[in-house]
Design a protein around this motif. Structure first.
Motif, PDB file in Angstrom:
ATOM      1  N   ILE A  89      97.876  68.185  -9.561  1.00  0.00           N
ATOM      2  CA  ILE A  89      98.827  67.075  -9.607  1.00  0.00           C
ATOM      3  C   ILE A  89      98.400  65.945  -8.675  1.00  0.00           C
ATOM      4  O   ILE A  89      98.521  64.766  -9.008  1.00  0.00           O
ATOM      5  N   SER A  90      97.838  66.296  -7.512  1.00  0.00           N
ATOM      6  CA  SER A  90      97.573  65.298  -6.480  1.00  0.00           C
ATOM      7  C   SER A  90      96.229  64.591  -6.625  1.00  0.00           C
ATOM      8  O   SER A  90      96.002  63.553  -6.006  1.00  0.00           O
ATOM      9  N   ASP A  91      95.301  65.137  -7.422  1.00  0.00           N
ATOM     10  CA  ASP A  91      93.999  64.497  -7.588  1.00  0.00           C
ATOM     11  C   ASP A  91      93.485  64.758  -8.995  1.00  0.00           C
ATOM     12  O   ASP A  91      94.222  65.227  -9.861  1.00  0.00           O
ATOM     13  N   SER A  92      92.186  64.468  -9.194  1.00  0.00           N
ATOM     14  CA  SER A  92      91.627  64.562 -10.549  1.00  0.00           C
ATOM     15  C   SER A  92      90.942  65.894 -10.835  1.00  0.00           C
ATOM     16  O   SER A  92      90.316  66.050 -11.878  1.00  0.00           O
ATOM     17  N   HIS A  93      91.044  66.863  -9.926  1.00  0.00           N
ATOM     18  CA  HIS A  93      90.372  68.138 -10.138  1.00  0.00           C
ATOM     19  C   HIS A  93      91.055  68.942 -11.247  1.00  0.00           C
ATOM     20  O   HIS A  93      92.282  68.950 -11.348  1.00  0.00           O
ATOM     21  N   GLY A  94      90.252  69.593 -12.043  1.00  0.00           N
ATOM     22  CA  GLY A  94      90.805  70.446 -13.089  1.00  0.00           C
ATOM     23  C   GLY A  94      89.721  71.197 -13.817  1.00  0.00           C
ATOM     24  O   GLY A  94      88.522  71.002 -13.583  1.00  0.00           O
ATOM     25  N   GLU A  95      90.135  72.085 -14.688  1.00  0.00           N
ATOM     26  CA  GLU A  95      89.203  72.831 -15.524  1.00  0.00           C
ATOM     27  C   GLU A  95      89.891  73.188 -16.826  1.00  0.00           C
ATOM     28  O   GLU A  95      91.122  73.337 -16.887  1.00  0.00           O
ATOM     29  N   ALA A  96      89.110  73.287 -17.878  1.00  0.00           N
ATOM     30  CA  ALA A  96      89.660  73.556 -19.203  1.00  0.00           C
ATOM     31  C   ALA A  96      88.725  74.487 -19.963  1.00  0.00           C
ATOM     32  O   ALA A  96      87.507  74.497 -19.735  1.00  0.00           O
ATOM     33  N   GLU A  97      89.308  75.255 -20.861  1.00  0.00           N
ATOM     34  CA  GLU A  97      88.560  76.201 -21.701  1.00  0.00           C
ATOM     35  C   GLU A  97      89.077  76.102 -23.132  1.00  0.00           C
ATOM     36  O   GLU A  97      90.284  76.007 -23.363  1.00  0.00           O
ATOM     37  N   VAL A  98      88.144  76.114 -24.091  1.00  0.00           N
ATOM     38  CA  VAL A  98      88.499  76.090 -25.509  1.00  0.00           C
ATOM     39  C   VAL A  98      87.696  77.180 -26.221  1.00  0.00           C
ATOM     40  O   VAL A  98      86.501  77.340 -25.962  1.00  0.00           O
ATOM     41  N   GLN A  99      88.361  77.913 -27.120  1.00  0.00           N
ATOM     42  CA  GLN A  99      87.688  78.920 -27.934  1.00  0.00           C
ATOM     43  C   GLN A  99      87.967  78.651 -29.409  1.00  0.00           C
ATOM     44  O   GLN A  99      89.104  78.347 -29.783  1.00  0.00           O
ATOM     45  N   ALA A 112      90.019  91.715 -35.009  1.00  0.00           N
ATOM     46  CA  ALA A 112      88.740  91.562 -34.323  1.00  0.00           C
ATOM     47  C   ALA A 112      88.350  90.099 -34.419  1.00  0.00           C
ATOM     48  O   ALA A 112      88.543  89.458 -35.462  1.00  0.00           O
ATOM     49  N   GLN A 113      87.811  89.542 -33.326  1.00  0.00           N
ATOM     50  CA  GLN A 113      87.525  88.110 -33.270  1.00  0.00           C
ATOM     51  C   GLN A 113      86.103  87.870 -32.788  1.00  0.00           C
ATOM     52  O   GLN A 113      85.611  88.572 -31.901  1.00  0.00           O
ATOM     53  N   VAL A 114      85.456  86.866 -33.364  1.00  0.00           N
ATOM     54  CA  VAL A 114      84.115  86.485 -32.953  1.00  0.00           C
ATOM     55  C   VAL A 114      84.019  84.960 -33.025  1.00  0.00           C
ATOM     56  O   VAL A 114      84.594  84.333 -33.921  1.00  0.00           O
ATOM     57  N   GLY A 115      83.312  84.354 -32.054  1.00  0.00           N
ATOM     58  CA  GLY A 115      83.215  82.905 -32.070  1.00  0.00           C
ATOM     59  C   GLY A 115      82.552  82.366 -30.826  1.00  0.00           C
ATOM     60  O   GLY A 115      81.675  83.008 -30.238  1.00  0.00           O
ATOM     61  N   VAL A 116      82.989  81.181 -30.394  1.00  0.00           N
ATOM     62  CA  VAL A 116      82.374  80.489 -29.262  1.00  0.00           C
ATOM     63  C   VAL A 116      83.463  80.041 -28.286  1.00  0.00           C
ATOM     64  O   VAL A 116      84.628  79.873 -28.652  1.00  0.00           O
ATOM     65  N   ARG A 117      83.032  79.853 -27.039  1.00  0.00           N
ATOM     66  CA  ARG A 117      83.916  79.368 -25.972  1.00  0.00           C
ATOM     67  C   ARG A 117      83.188  78.270 -25.205  1.00  0.00           C
ATOM     68  O   ARG A 117      81.974  78.359 -24.974  1.00  0.00           O
ATOM     69  N   TYR A 118      83.941  77.251 -24.805  1.00  0.00           N
ATOM     70  CA  TYR A 118      83.368  76.150 -24.037  1.00  0.00           C
ATOM     71  C   TYR A 118      84.242  75.895 -22.819  1.00  0.00           C
ATOM     72  O   TYR A 118      85.469  75.745 -22.940  1.00  0.00           O
ATOM     73  N   ASP A 119      83.622  75.875 -21.621  1.00  0.00           N
ATOM     74  CA  ASP A 119      84.311  75.600 -20.360  1.00  0.00           C
ATOM     75  C   ASP A 119      83.853  74.273 -19.798  1.00  0.00           C
ATOM     76  O   ASP A 119      82.674  73.909 -19.920  1.00  0.00           O
ATOM     77  N   ARG A 120      84.776  73.584 -19.124  1.00  0.00           N
ATOM     78  CA  ARG A 120      84.430  72.335 -18.443  1.00  0.00           C
ATOM     79  C   ARG A 120      85.245  72.237 -17.161  1.00  0.00           C
ATOM     80  O   ARG A 120      86.467  72.448 -17.182  1.00  0.00           O
ATOM     81  N   ALA A 121      84.565  71.951 -16.064  1.00  0.00           N
ATOM     82  CA  ALA A 121      85.222  71.722 -14.779  1.00  0.00           C
ATOM     83  C   ALA A 121      84.920  70.287 -14.349  1.00  0.00           C
ATOM     84  O   ALA A 121      83.783  69.812 -14.478  1.00  0.00           O
ATOM     85  N   TYR A 122      85.911  69.592 -13.833  1.00  0.00           N
ATOM     86  CA  TYR A 122      85.755  68.184 -13.489  1.00  0.00           C
ATOM     87  C   TYR A 122      86.502  67.895 -12.187  1.00  0.00           C
ATOM     88  O   TYR A 122      87.372  68.654 -11.747  1.00  0.00           O
ATOM     89  N   GLY A 123      86.139  66.807 -11.552  1.00  0.00           N
ATOM     90  CA  GLY A 123      86.760  66.420 -10.287  1.00  0.00           C
ATOM     91  C   GLY A 123      85.998  65.295  -9.646  1.00  0.00           C
ATOM     92  O   GLY A 123      85.392  64.451 -10.313  1.00  0.00           O
TER      93      GLY A 123
END
Length: 255
Positions: A89-99, A112-123
């Motif tokens: 809340i106080s700054d621009s730091h964060g991280e997100a994940e999408v599958q 049963a599940q199969v696929g891809v995941r993408y992570d991003r960290a920013y700040g």
């Protein structure tokens, strides 16, 4: 007496006259016009669940957290989209994940599940990202425990595991108590992501929600996160807390 003897004969003649027409209709797949419409069993549907959309008040910077998933498909095959992350809340730091996953029914209540995941960290520093292959299962265990378990293999060959368990205890028709446990583990150290080898962390939460409608429910709760082993050592080196309690308040939505 003569009428009684004629009745079976008339019935037999009637059956012989009607049977060919009925057989022709059955063979051609005809349905009488006044019958209700028959729905096929391979129709596609969609579903979206925002399980957690919450404000977290903990010992560090407070965060806005989200955890949502949805699918589109039928009873046996589905395309899944999952996302979770947090934003300070106080700054621009964060991280997100999408599958993005393909799911197939393999047992009653289990995909049963199969696929891809993408992570991003920013700040304030350089943004970081990484990609994974995903293999997992999701379903309802005995005693109605909602379960998700997944194996991740990163683009660098790092292997990690995640397991999540939720249970819904109905206190009344509208008041629901939801315990939640999440466990993360990794086979290799990824220091730049604050991940050590072994069991990384355990998250234990308890949320009490009030269902104004089934699709719309505000909640309050508590959650405790404890980093373990090598991951705890990395956190101490970075000056971070290894045990973090938090008060949470948010919404649970589904469409």
């Amino acid at each position: 007496m003569h009428t009684a003897k004629r009745a079976p004969l008339l019935a037999l003649l009637l059956i012989e006259a009607v049977a060919p027409a009925l057989a022709a209709d059955a063979g051609a797949g005809h349905v009488p016009a006044d019958w209700p419409h028959v729905h096929e069993d391979h129709q596609n549907f969609g579903y979206l669940l925002v399980d957690r959309l919450e404000y977290r008040d903990d010992e560090g910077p407070n965060h806005l957290l989200w955890d949502a998933q949805g699918w589109y498909g039928g009873d046996y095959r589905r395309l899944w989209l999952k996302t979770e992350g947090e934003q300070a809340i106080s700054d621009s730091h964060g991280e997100a994940e999408v599958q993005a996953l393909y799911g197939r029914l393999v047992a009653p209540y289990w995909d049963a599940q199969v696929g891809v995941r993408y992570d991003r960290a920013y700040g304030s520093g350089p943004d970081r990202d990484r990609a994974f292959g995903v293999l997992g299962v999701q379903g309802t265990a005995p005693y109605r425990f909602e379960t998700e378990a997944a194996l991740f293999v990163s683009e660098d060959g790092d292997v990690s595991l995640r397991a999540e368990f939720e249970y819904e205890l109905l206190l009344t028709q509208r008041l629901v108590l939801q315990p939640r446990v999440e466990i993360n583990a990794a086979a290799q150290r990824a220091r730049s992501w604050g991940v050590g080898s072994g069991i990384n962390d355990v998250q234990i939460g308890l949320r009490l929600r009030y269902e104004i409608r089934r699709e719309f429910a505000p909640y309050v709760g508590v959650e405790w996160t404890r980093k373990l082993g090598d991951t705890a050592d990395i956190a101490r080196d970075e000056g971070e807390e290894v045990s973090v309690p938090a008060l949470v308040a948010g919404l649970r939505l589904w469409f």
